[in-house]
Design an enzyme around this catalytic site. Structure first.
Site, PDB file in Angstrom:
ATOM      1  N   HIS A   1       0.837  -1.217   0.000  1.00  0.00           N
ATOM      2  CA  HIS A   1       0.000   0.000   0.000  1.00  0.00           C
ATOM      3  C   HIS A   1       0.868   1.263   0.000  1.00  0.00           C
ATOM      4  O   HIS A   1       0.522   2.264   0.618  1.00  0.00           O
ATOM      5  CB  HIS A   1      -0.940   0.023   1.214  1.00  0.00           C
ATOM      6  CG  HIS A   1      -1.913  -1.107   1.253  1.00  0.00           C
ATOM      7  ND1 HIS A   1      -3.180  -1.015   0.727  1.00  0.00           N
ATOM      8  CD2 HIS A   1      -1.809  -2.363   1.740  1.00  0.00           C
ATOM      9  CE1 HIS A   1      -3.819  -2.159   0.905  1.00  0.00           C
ATOM     10  NE2 HIS A   1      -2.999  -3.006   1.513  1.00  0.00           N
TER      11      HIS A   1
ATOM     12  N   ASN B   1     -10.179  -2.908   2.493  1.00  0.00           N
ATOM     13  CA  ASN B   1      -9.856  -2.918   1.066  1.00  0.00           C
ATOM     14  C   ASN B   1     -11.129  -2.700   0.253  1.00  0.00           C
ATOM     15  O   ASN B   1     -12.230  -2.702   0.803  1.00  0.00           O
ATOM     16  CB  ASN B   1      -9.251  -4.278   0.672  1.00  0.00           C
ATOM     17  CG  ASN B   1      -7.763  -4.380   1.015  1.00  0.00           C
ATOM     18  OD1 ASN B   1      -7.092  -3.384   1.274  1.00  0.00           O
ATOM     19  ND2 ASN B   1      -7.258  -5.596   1.018  1.00  0.00           N
TER      20      ASN B   1
ATOM     21  N   TYR C   1       0.875  -4.039  12.283  1.00  0.00           N
ATOM     22  CA  TYR C   1       0.776  -2.613  11.944  1.00  0.00           C
ATOM     23  C   TYR C   1       1.582  -1.717  12.887  1.00  0.00           C
ATOM     24  O   TYR C   1       2.238  -0.771  12.451  1.00  0.00           O
ATOM     25  CB  TYR C   1      -0.701  -2.188  11.865  1.00  0.00           C
ATOM     26  CG  TYR C   1      -1.371  -2.749  10.621  1.00  0.00           C
ATOM     27  CD1 TYR C   1      -1.576  -4.117  10.464  1.00  0.00           C
ATOM     28  CD2 TYR C   1      -1.762  -1.934   9.583  1.00  0.00           C
ATOM     29  CE1 TYR C   1      -2.156  -4.649   9.323  1.00  0.00           C
ATOM     30  CE2 TYR C   1      -2.350  -2.454   8.432  1.00  0.00           C
ATOM     31  CZ  TYR C   1      -2.539  -3.809   8.308  1.00  0.00           C
ATOM     32  OH  TYR C   1      -3.103  -4.328   7.173  1.00  0.00           O
TER      33      TYR C   1
HETATM   34 FE1  HDE Z   1      -2.397  -4.753   5.509  1.00  0.00          FE
HETATM   35  N1  HDE Z   1      -0.603  -3.962   6.007  1.00  0.00           N
HETATM   36  N2  HDE Z   1      -1.748  -6.558   6.099  1.00  0.00           N
HETATM   37  N3  HDE Z   1      -4.123  -5.638   4.879  1.00  0.00           N
HETATM   38  N4  HDE Z   1      -3.060  -3.003   4.893  1.00  0.00           N
HETATM   39  C1  HDE Z   1      -0.259  -2.683   5.837  1.00  0.00           C
HETATM   40  O1  HDE Z   1       0.836  -1.316   7.392  1.00  0.00           O
HETATM   41  C2  HDE Z   1      -0.673  -6.789   6.855  1.00  0.00           C
HETATM   42  C3  HDE Z   1      -4.447  -6.953   4.956  1.00  0.00           C
HETATM   43  C4  HDE Z   1      -4.321  -2.720   4.460  1.00  0.00           C
HETATM   44  O2  HDE Z   1      -3.235   3.500   3.939  1.00  0.00           O
HETATM   45  C5  HDE Z   1       1.064  -2.348   6.465  1.00  0.00           C
HETATM   46  O3  HDE Z   1       1.067   0.933   7.534  1.00  0.00           O
HETATM   47  C6  HDE Z   1      -0.604  -8.174   7.220  1.00  0.00           C
HETATM   48  C7  HDE Z   1      -5.847  -7.167   4.706  1.00  0.00           C
HETATM   49  C8  HDE Z   1      -4.392  -1.338   4.069  1.00  0.00           C
HETATM   50  O4  HDE Z   1      -1.623   3.398   5.414  1.00  0.00           O
HETATM   51  C9  HDE Z   1       1.457  -3.662   7.140  1.00  0.00           C
HETATM   52  C10 HDE Z   1      -1.675  -8.771   6.633  1.00  0.00           C
HETATM   53  C11 HDE Z   1      -6.340  -5.915   4.463  1.00  0.00           C
HETATM   54  C12 HDE Z   1      -3.131  -0.812   4.315  1.00  0.00           C
HETATM   55  C13 HDE Z   1       0.320  -4.568   6.768  1.00  0.00           C
HETATM   56  C14 HDE Z   1      -2.392  -7.755   5.936  1.00  0.00           C
HETATM   57  C15 HDE Z   1      -5.251  -4.980   4.566  1.00  0.00           C
HETATM   58  C16 HDE Z   1      -2.332  -1.884   4.834  1.00  0.00           C
HETATM   59  C17 HDE Z   1       2.086  -1.778   5.545  1.00  0.00           C
HETATM   60  C18 HDE Z   1      -2.061 -10.239   6.639  1.00  0.00           C
HETATM   61  C19 HDE Z   1      -7.778  -5.551   4.107  1.00  0.00           C
HETATM   62  C20 HDE Z   1      -2.660   0.597   4.041  1.00  0.00           C
HETATM   63  C21 HDE Z   1       2.115  -0.292   5.839  1.00  0.00           C
HETATM   64  C22 HDE Z   1      -2.383 -10.737   7.878  1.00  0.00           C
HETATM   65  C23 HDE Z   1      -8.711  -5.801   5.145  1.00  0.00           C
HETATM   66  C24 HDE Z   1      -2.983   1.508   5.168  1.00  0.00           C
HETATM   67  C25 HDE Z   1       1.307  -0.109   7.000  1.00  0.00           C
HETATM   68  C26 HDE Z   1      -2.583   2.917   4.813  1.00  0.00           C
HETATM   69  C27 HDE Z   1      -1.005  -1.737   5.231  1.00  0.00           C
HETATM   70  C28 HDE Z   1       0.261  -5.829   7.201  1.00  0.00           C
HETATM   71  C29 HDE Z   1      -3.546  -8.034   5.184  1.00  0.00           C
HETATM   72  C30 HDE Z   1      -5.453  -3.581   4.359  1.00  0.00           C
HETATM   73  C31 HDE Z   1       2.823  -4.205   6.729  1.00  0.00           C
HETATM   74  C32 HDE Z   1       0.474  -8.814   8.058  1.00  0.00           C
HETATM   75  C33 HDE Z   1      -6.607  -8.494   4.746  1.00  0.00           C
HETATM   76  C34 HDE Z   1      -5.600  -0.607   3.508  1.00  0.00           C
HETATM   77  O5  HDE Z   1       1.536  -3.531   8.528  1.00  0.00           O
END
Ligand code: HDE
Length: 705
Positions: free
Chosen positions: A88, A161, A375
């Site tokens: 993202h 999402n 996060y």
């Molecule tokens: Fe994320 N995800 N994610 N994700 N995600 C990040 O956090 C993570 C997942 C989502 O505009 C990171 O700040 C893991 C699902 C959005 O700043 C990080 C897993 C969904 C955003 C991270 C998921 C998301 C992130 C990277 C699997 C939809 C952007 C930068 C368990 C429900 C937020 C950050 C923004 C961002 C980890 C899966 C949505 C690395 C470990 C499912 C919208 O922490």
């Protein structure tokens, strides 16, 4: 001894165009501080006399180390970048508010839902997933839809999402799916796309991703704009009322202007024409007062429903169809303010799934549980220390009191002797057993083991349900997307492996894709842990086309005009679009504009080469005979029309435009998507037709699968 040079070079005032400017020693043109212009200072507040030249020993001599202004400026510049988000990375944020339609106090004690009409400040960041920060907006990709609610009881981050399911069922696979999707580690490409071996290799070895594969191959991953897409919290959460009663919930965002996507060939071209297409769209909409709006919807259900539902509600690769648990609309979110500074706000905003407030709780979804760890960790790395909660965009709007102290970039200045508790000085805050957050006391018991629940084992049934819920047009797009993506996969075995999975989803889809790939031998269907269910009902809520706006509000017509363009038609078009809540932009041979038939001057928004039809929802050709003759020899004018036709757009045209239609090769294909603008009276009908957004029936004749 050499002649002594003056300490300061004389500044002279010069005129450039309409402006009066100062010319400094280096010939640079600029302003100096005055009544309306503040004085430039260093970060320490010291006024700066000269920001054009470093301090040096003699006009042609070495630079002096004591030039603190220069050193501070360069030092700060050298540190301008922070690590971009691993996923993202590319995003766009905006401010706004959430307004509750009714009190939900019977279901949750969460602050934003306590009273009808209550407003809670929000910050939203939309994003793509796979591309790096500087990548393009129209990559085929999932979009992030992250909302920070600054509630009266702390920040609640709903980090969702635009797709309600995910690739994997367990957070431990997240680094693998993301590594596979991003650039290959040896070569550093391809960027911002999944059309490559590594991605499809991982996917084809991960059957649990098949439902998500249907979603990402659908037009959902090429949205026309952030304003026209849905958002989903994905996981099942809990709402808890004041009595401690728990209700399961899935969160939905429904765009007020309906769903809309672009077509794939258009997406590819938009990326060249305007890589910031989505960013610009959001910015322009807010700046022009057309505030984007979504309704928050809740799917509420209890343990009984969870027990009898066909799938496990903790499995993030599954949805609950809206037809089974209706989406209750409980409020609206309005984005009414752009950021003042992209870095300070959009880049530094730190969403954390573990930010929930009293009245909301987690479920045991194993993906959510893993995210709750990830996060906070990622923000520490990105923002460099534990005090990122004090950055304005992250700072709660309600009071914050605790004994956490010190660390990098501490902004607040805590007072008093006590930095611990209990203390006998009566200093500092204390816990509040009544108001404070309490986890829902779910009884948990089990064997400590690494295991996947058997209730997560059906990998194909909902993929089939999604596919069959699409219109014919959308099914064809899914097949085309799969063919495109797999055609970029160099390893034939991976292509065949994917087709083997598709056979478990829908036979005709698998065959279309196999034909499109010219697969020599049809593989056998992949062995499935559970057979695909054939009895799931179609869910019309899953189609983009069936959930369109039914109006042209918030959309844009691009009018190609020349000198002598019919002024009355243009005025009528502008008026009809304004009435429909839509916009008109003018494309002219030269950016300065054109002189219309009645002698009025019409300013252009784009020069013909910079305003291709792909950045508009519909087009109008308002040219004169002479203008058309001039444009027939210009390739961008021909592309403007040929692309609008190929992308199934509605095309309004005046009689004089016919030679252009001829040159673009569409004059023999005039279908009902072409609307003659014989006079001003036709403008309203044209705009009304544009509300259908695209003439899908044109498509089979152009791009047969
Ligand atoms: Fe994320 N995800 N994610 N994700 N995600 C990040 O956090 C993570 C997942 C989502 O505009 C990171 O700040 C893991 C699902 C959005 O700043 C990080 C897993 C969904 C955003 C991270 C998921 C998301 C992130 C990277 C699997 C939809 C952007 C930068 C368990 C429900 C937020 C950050 C923004 C961002 C980890 C899966 C949505 C690395 C470990 C499912 C919208 O922490």
């Amino acid at each position: 001894m050499a002649e002594r040079r003056p300490v300061t070079n004389a500044r002279t005032t010069v005129r450039v165009g309409e402006e009066s400017l100062e010319r400094g020693a280096g010939g640079e043109l600029h302003q100096t501080a005055g009544a309306d212009t503040p004085t430039l200072t260093t970060a320490q507040g010291i006024p700066v006399a000269d920001d054009q030249n470093t301090l040096r020993i003699g006009a042609r001599g070495p630079s002096a180390l004591e030039d603190f202004h220069f050193r501070e400026k360069i030092f700060h510049f050298d540190h301008e970048r922070i690590p971009e988000r691993v996923v993202h990375a590319r995003g766009m944020g905006a401010h706004g508010y959430f307004e509750a339609y009714e009190s939900l106090a019977d279901i949750t004690r969460a602050d934003p839902f306590q009273e009808k009409g209550k407003r809670t400040e929000v910050f939203v960041r939309f994003s793509t997933v796979a591309g790096n920060k500087g990548s393009v907006d129209l990559a085929r990709d999932v979009r992030g839809f992250a909302v920070k609610f600054y509630t009266g009881e702390g920040n609640w981050d709903l980090v969702g999402n635009n797709i309600p399911v995910f690739f994997i069922q367990d957070a431990i696979k997240f680094p693998d799916i993301i590594h596979a999707a991003k650039q290959a580690p040896d070569r550093g490409f391809p960027q911002a796309q999944t059309a490559h071996d590594n991605f499809w290799d991982f996917i084809s070895l991960t059957p649990e991703s098949m439902n998500m594969v249907m979603w990402i191959m659908s037009d959902r991953t090429i949205p026309r704009s952030f304003r026209f897409m849905e958002g989903f919290g994905v996981h099942t959460f809990r709402l808890i009322n004041a009595e401690g009663k728990s209700t399961f919930v899935k969160f939905h965002w429904k765009p007020k202007l309906g769903l809309q996507s672009v077509v794939w060939n258009e997406a590819l071209k938009i990326n060249g024409a305007d890589p910031d297409f989505h960013r610009r769209d959001l910015w322009d909409a807010i700046q022009s007062g057309n505030f984007p709006e979504w309704e928050l919807g809740l799917q509420l259900f209890d343990d009984d429903f969870a027990d009898r539902f066909d799938f496990d509600v903790l499995d993030p690769t599954k949805i609950i169809p809206e037809e089974e648990v209706p989406v209750r609309r409980v409020g609206r979110m309005v984005l009414d303010r752009v950021v003042d500074n992209f870095f300070a706000e959009t880049e530094q905003v730190a969403f954390c799934t573990q930010n929930i407030v009293p009245g909301i709780d987690f479920s045991n979804d194993p993906l959510l549980q893993g995210r709750n760890f990830s996060y906070l960790d990622t923000q520490l790395k990105r923002l460099g220390g534990p005090n990122f909660t004090e950055i304005p965009v992250n700072r709660p709007r309600c009071p914050m009191h605790n004994f956490q102290r010190d660390g990098h970039m501490k902004m607040d200045v805590p007072k008093g002797r006590a930095n611990y508790e209990p203390n006998s000085w009566g200093l500092g805050p204390r816990e509040d057993p009544v108001r404070g957050f309490r986890s829902h006391p779910t009884p948990e018991q089990g064997v400590k083991e690494r295991v996947r629940s058997e209730t997560f084992a059906d990998h194909y049934s909902q993929a089939r349900q999604f596919y069959l819920s699409q219109t014919e047009t959308e099914r064809a797009h899914i097949a085309e997307a799969l063919i495109f993506e797999l055609s970029k996969v160099e390893t034939p075995a991976i292509r065949a492996r994917m087709v083997a999975h598709l056979l478990n989803i829908d036979d005709s889809l698998a065959r279309n894709v196999a034909d499109g790939l010219r697969l020599k031998d049809m593989p056998a269907a992949a062995d499935a842990a559970l057979p695909t269910r054939q009895d799931l009902k179609e869910s019309p809520a899953l189609s983009v086309i069936l959930n369109g706006p039914g109006s042209f509000a918030g959309r844009k017509v691009g009018a190609l005009v020349t000198d002598g363009a019919d002024a009355a038609v243009l005025q009528a078009l502008k008026a009809a679009l304004e009435k429909a809540g839509a916009m008109l932009e003018i494309i002219a041979p030269r950016i300065g504009g054109v002189e219309a038939s009645d002698g009025t001057w019409i300013d252009a928004d784009h020069e013909i080469d910079g305003g291709p039809s792909v950045v508009f929802d519909a087009v109008a050709l308002v040219v004169s005979d002479a203008g058309a003759a001039l444009l027939t020899n210009k390739p961008p004018a021909r592309d403007f029309i040929a692309d609008a036709f190929a992308h199934l757009k509605f095309i309004g045209y005046v009689e004089a435009a016919k030679p252009l239609l001829q040159k673009a090769g569409v004059l023999d294909s005039l279908d009902k998507g072409f609307i003659a603008l014989s006079g001003p009276a036709d403008a309203a009908a044209f705009v009304a037709t544009c509300g259908d957004l695209r003439l899908w029936e044109r498509e089979p004749g152009i791009t047969p699968v």
